[in-house]
Design a protein around this motif. Structure first.
Motif, mmCIF file in Angstrom:
data_model
loop_
_atom_site.group_PDB
_atom_site.id
_atom_site.type_symbol
_atom_site.label_atom_id
_atom_site.label_comp_id
_atom_site.label_asym_id
_atom_site.label_seq_id
_atom_site.Cartn_x
_atom_site.Cartn_y
_atom_site.Cartn_z
ATOM 1 N N GLN A 104 29.509 49.313 28.492
ATOM 2 C CA GLN A 104 30.829 49.458 27.895
ATOM 3 C C GLN A 104 30.673 48.896 26.490
ATOM 4 N N LYS A 139 26.505 54.124 25.292
ATOM 5 C CA LYS A 139 27.691 54.220 26.146
ATOM 6 C C LYS A 139 27.420 54.680 27.572
ATOM 7 N N THR A 140 26.262 55.279 27.840
ATOM 8 C CA THR A 140 25.973 55.671 29.226
ATOM 9 C C THR A 140 25.538 54.480 30.074
ATOM 10 N N GLN A 141 25.078 53.415 29.421
ATOM 11 C CA GLN A 141 24.604 52.239 30.148
ATOM 12 C C GLN A 141 25.517 51.022 30.008
ATOM 13 N N GLN A 150 29.629 47.768 34.599
ATOM 14 C CA GLN A 150 28.778 47.827 33.421
ATOM 15 C C GLN A 150 28.906 46.552 32.597
ATOM 16 N N LYS A 203 26.634 53.318 19.284
ATOM 17 C CA LYS A 203 27.600 53.315 20.389
ATOM 18 C C LYS A 203 27.391 54.526 21.288
ATOM 19 N N GLN A 204 27.181 55.687 20.692
ATOM 20 C CA GLN A 204 26.951 56.909 21.476
ATOM 21 C C GLN A 204 25.683 56.785 22.322
#
Length: 63
Positions: free
Chosen positions: A30, A26-28, A2, A22-23
């Motif tokens: 770091q 965070k799936t895509q 990532q 950030k939330q």
């Protein structure tokens, strides 16, 4: 691997200002949102006042 996103807070704030974003990211990515010296959860004390260049040297390893 990532990509890493480094989000810095504005003066007199903390990394918490980026929690919602950030939330979302965070799936895509770091996501790093450190507190600058003397702000937020950072409680360290330094013998001399920190200059912007000093902060940059400390953050460089995160990049």
């Amino acid at each position: 691997m990532q990509e890493t996103v480094l989000m810095l807070h504005s003066s007199l704030s903390s990394g918490r200002q980026w929690q919602v974003l950030k939330q979302a990211l965070k799936t895509q990515f770091q996501v790093l949102n450190p507190d600058l010296m003397g702000y937020g959860t950072h409680t360290g004390r330094y013998p001399t006042p920190m200059q912007l260049a000093d902060e940059a040297k400390l953050l460089w390893p995160l990049l």
